[in-house]
Design an enzyme around this catalytic site. Structure first.
Site, PDB file in Angstrom:
ATOM      1  N   GLY A  13      -3.787 -34.540 -37.397  1.00  0.00           N
ATOM      2  CA  GLY A  13      -4.298 -35.339 -36.278  1.00  0.00           C
ATOM      3  C   GLY A  13      -5.775 -35.090 -36.047  1.00  0.00           C
ATOM      4  O   GLY A  13      -6.175 -33.983 -35.677  1.00  0.00           O
ATOM      5  N   GLY A  15      -7.680 -36.506 -33.741  1.00  0.00           N
ATOM      6  CA  GLY A  15      -8.111 -36.939 -32.405  1.00  0.00           C
ATOM      7  C   GLY A  15      -8.937 -35.831 -31.763  1.00  0.00           C
ATOM      8  O   GLY A  15      -9.396 -34.899 -32.450  1.00  0.00           O
ATOM      9  N   GLY A  18      -7.259 -32.190 -32.110  1.00  0.00           N
ATOM     10  CA  GLY A  18      -7.215 -31.761 -33.510  1.00  0.00           C
ATOM     11  C   GLY A  18      -8.604 -31.379 -34.004  1.00  0.00           C
ATOM     12  O   GLY A  18      -8.802 -30.320 -34.615  1.00  0.00           O
ATOM     13  N   ASN A 103       0.935 -33.507 -24.900  1.00  0.00           N
ATOM     14  CA  ASN A 103       1.560 -33.745 -23.593  1.00  0.00           C
ATOM     15  C   ASN A 103       3.022 -34.109 -23.798  1.00  0.00           C
ATOM     16  O   ASN A 103       3.374 -34.744 -24.786  1.00  0.00           O
ATOM     17  CB  ASN A 103       0.919 -34.969 -22.922  1.00  0.00           C
ATOM     18  CG  ASN A 103      -0.279 -34.606 -22.082  1.00  0.00           C
ATOM     19  OD1 ASN A 103      -0.494 -33.446 -21.735  1.00  0.00           O
ATOM     20  ND2 ASN A 103      -1.065 -35.611 -21.737  1.00  0.00           N
ATOM     21  N   LYS A 184       3.650 -28.217 -16.859  1.00  0.00           N
ATOM     22  CA  LYS A 184       2.723 -29.254 -17.332  1.00  0.00           C
ATOM     23  C   LYS A 184       3.392 -30.634 -17.255  1.00  0.00           C
ATOM     24  O   LYS A 184       2.761 -31.630 -16.874  1.00  0.00           O
ATOM     25  CB  LYS A 184       2.282 -28.934 -18.770  1.00  0.00           C
ATOM     26  CG  LYS A 184       1.291 -29.925 -19.371  1.00  0.00           C
ATOM     27  CD  LYS A 184      -0.089 -29.798 -18.764  1.00  0.00           C
ATOM     28  CE  LYS A 184      -1.049 -30.943 -18.965  1.00  0.00           C
ATOM     29  NZ  LYS A 184      -1.222 -31.505 -20.251  1.00  0.00           N
ATOM     30  N   ASN A 188       2.101 -33.946 -15.252  1.00  0.00           N
ATOM     31  CA  ASN A 188       1.951 -35.262 -15.891  1.00  0.00           C
ATOM     32  C   ASN A 188       2.806 -36.331 -15.205  1.00  0.00           C
ATOM     33  O   ASN A 188       2.373 -37.478 -15.069  1.00  0.00           O
ATOM     34  CB  ASN A 188       2.298 -35.190 -17.388  1.00  0.00           C
ATOM     35  CG  ASN A 188       1.233 -34.484 -18.206  1.00  0.00           C
ATOM     36  OD1 ASN A 188       1.519 -33.689 -19.081  1.00  0.00           O
ATOM     37  ND2 ASN A 188      -0.030 -34.752 -17.913  1.00  0.00           N
ATOM     38  N   ASN A 192       0.246 -39.064 -14.214  1.00  0.00           N
ATOM     39  CA  ASN A 192      -0.016 -40.065 -15.247  1.00  0.00           C
ATOM     40  C   ASN A 192       0.483 -41.481 -14.929  1.00  0.00           C
ATOM     41  O   ASN A 192      -0.316 -42.430 -14.988  1.00  0.00           O
ATOM     42  CB  ASN A 192       0.497 -39.575 -16.610  1.00  0.00           C
ATOM     43  CG  ASN A 192      -0.314 -38.389 -17.123  1.00  0.00           C
ATOM     44  OD1 ASN A 192      -0.983 -37.716 -16.344  1.00  0.00           O
ATOM     45  ND2 ASN A 192      -0.267 -38.126 -18.399  1.00  0.00           N
ATOM     46  N   SER A 264      -4.590 -39.569 -19.497  1.00  0.00           N
ATOM     47  CA  SER A 264      -4.364 -40.093 -20.854  1.00  0.00           C
ATOM     48  C   SER A 264      -3.508 -41.369 -20.812  1.00  0.00           C
ATOM     49  O   SER A 264      -3.746 -42.302 -21.575  1.00  0.00           O
ATOM     50  CB  SER A 264      -3.706 -39.024 -21.723  1.00  0.00           C
ATOM     51  OG  SER A 264      -2.559 -38.518 -21.081  1.00  0.00           O
ATOM     52  N   GLU A 276       2.852 -41.985 -23.666  1.00  0.00           N
ATOM     53  CA  GLU A 276       3.794 -40.880 -23.882  1.00  0.00           C
ATOM     54  C   GLU A 276       4.918 -40.885 -22.841  1.00  0.00           C
ATOM     55  O   GLU A 276       5.609 -39.879 -22.663  1.00  0.00           O
ATOM     56  CB  GLU A 276       3.026 -39.548 -23.855  1.00  0.00           C
ATOM     57  CG  GLU A 276       2.075 -39.412 -25.021  1.00  0.00           C
ATOM     58  CD  GLU A 276       1.128 -38.236 -24.912  1.00  0.00           C
ATOM     59  OE1 GLU A 276       0.947 -37.530 -25.917  1.00  0.00           O
ATOM     60  OE2 GLU A 276       0.566 -37.996 -23.817  1.00  0.00           O
TER      61      GLU A 276
HETATM   62  O1  KPL Z   1      -2.780 -33.965 -18.964  1.00  0.00           O
HETATM   63  C1  KPL Z   1      -3.368 -34.775 -18.307  1.00  0.00           C
HETATM   64  C2  KPL Z   1      -3.469 -36.137 -18.882  1.00  0.00           C
HETATM   65  O2  KPL Z   1      -4.372 -36.882 -18.570  1.00  0.00           O
HETATM   66  O3  KPL Z   1      -2.614 -36.447 -19.712  1.00  0.00           O
HETATM   67  C3  KPL Z   1      -3.883 -34.413 -16.943  1.00  0.00           C
HETATM   68  C4  KPL Z   1      -5.366 -34.512 -16.860  1.00  0.00           C
HETATM   69  C5  KPL Z   1      -3.465 -33.014 -16.628  1.00  0.00           C
HETATM   70  C6  KPL Z   1      -3.308 -35.267 -15.916  1.00  0.00           C
HETATM   71  O4  KPL Z   1      -3.789 -36.482 -15.991  1.00  0.00           O
END
Ligand code: KPL
Length: 319
Positions: A13, A15, A18, A103, A184, A188, A192, A264, A276
């Site tokens: 990867g 990106g 990586g 993630n 985590k 997210n 997100n 993201s 994701e």
């Molecule tokens: O992991 C993140 C993402 O953008 O995927 C954070 C910044 C922690 C939450 O948005």
């Protein structure tokens, strides 16, 4: 006979993450090969560090792994992990360590099905980096990296930490990586989908209406953590990461620290890419349904993201 060059690390990867590891492992004296499907004549990665200094680092690029013992650091998105490793199956030997860094959750189970004997490590990093153009990256934040064993063979692989720590610093071996990954995941889940659906920066989630939804999501998620045995008896104590107010503080800490950033998932929807979602909200929903727990808001946001992704597929098909 062709003599194959030996690498210390192979990274799948090219990106942001990586390339960030590739450059910093190279800087610290490791031989790295970067595996990417991107067709490129590039032989260097351009790296702007946190002090604003830009330098080119020669890096070996290939579209396939070499059969070797070098650990494989997988830095593609959760949605691509299974296929990326399937594509390289013939080149992976059964002792080779596979490190997953992305993630979301759920890929380690997929990889363990494909590679039942390989040591599998799960990792999460908060080092931040952006891609300015292919093979041209800018580090935007210094973070912490946690790694831990997903399966029995990986339990003796903590020696790999040394190279990673020399490269980017602040790397830790975590005996209870599942807890770190879930923390985590909850961050997210809270940030997100809302930022993607409303196309807002993370900082806007500090507003009351979003705070109410974040609170509801945490209330829905905690019984799931309880059901899978992640809430220990001292779940109500001050230093437990999953204690309700600690959790809310952690989420709001990230919202504050990344207030000017787009998540993201926000960027994936904006650029009409697959998100994701399946490995973030989708993973929690699977666990919730296994334990007959209702999580209506988390499900609604999951479905809204699925609808946005389906629109994208329809648009592409009608073009
Ligand atoms: O992991 C993140 C993402 O953008 O995927 C954070 C910044 C922690 C939450 O948005």
């Amino acid at each position: 006979m062709q003599v194959q060059k030996q690498y210390d690390w192979q990274i799948i990867g090219a990106g942001a993450i990586g390339c960030l590891w590739a450059v910093n492992l190279i800087r610290s004296g490791q031989k790295v090969q970067l595996i990417t499907r991107k067709s490129s004549l590039a032989t260097t990665i351009t790296y702007q560090n946190l002090q604003g200094l830009t330098k080119d680092y020669p890096c070996s690029l290939s579209n396939h792994l070499q059969y070797s013992n070098a650990p494989i650091l997988v830095c593609v998105k959760a949605t691509q992990v299974k296929q990326a490793l399937l594509d390289q199956k013939q080149q992976i030997n059964s002792k080779q360590v596979i490190i997953l860094m992305h993630n979301g959750m759920g890929t380690a189970e997929q990889v363990a099905n494909l590679f039942p004997d390989n040591p599998i490590i799960c990792a999460t990093t908060s080092n931040a980096c952006l891609v300015k153009s292919p093979f041209n990256i800018q580090q935007t934040g210094l973070g912490i990296t946690y790694l831990g064993a997903f399966n029995e063979p990986a339990k003796s692989c903590d020696h790999l930490l040394k190279d990673l720590d020399n490269a980017l610093g602040n790397c830790h071996w975590n005996e209870n990586v599942e807890q770190t990954l879930w923390l985590k995941l909850l961050i997210n889940i809270a940030i997100n989908p809302l930022t993607a659906i409303h196309q807002i920066k993370n900082g806007e989630l500090a507003e009351d209406s979003f705070q109410a939804q974040i609170n509801t999501m945490l209330d829905e998620a905690l019984p799931v953590l309880q059901a899978i045995g992640l809430l220990s008896e001292d779940a109500s104590t001050e230093n437990n990461v999953f204690e309700r107010s600690n959790l809310l503080n952690t989420v709001n800490g990230v919202i504050h620290a990344t207030s000017e950033n787009f998540s993201s998932m926000n960027r994936d929807i904006y650029h009409q890419r697959l998100t994701e979602n399946e490995f973030i909200n989708g993973y929690l929903l699977k666990k919730a349904s296994q334990h007959n727990i209702e999580t209506p808001l988390i499900k609604k946001l999951y479905q809204q993201i699925v609808a946005l992704e389906n629109n994208l597929v329809t648009q592409l098909n009608t073009k």
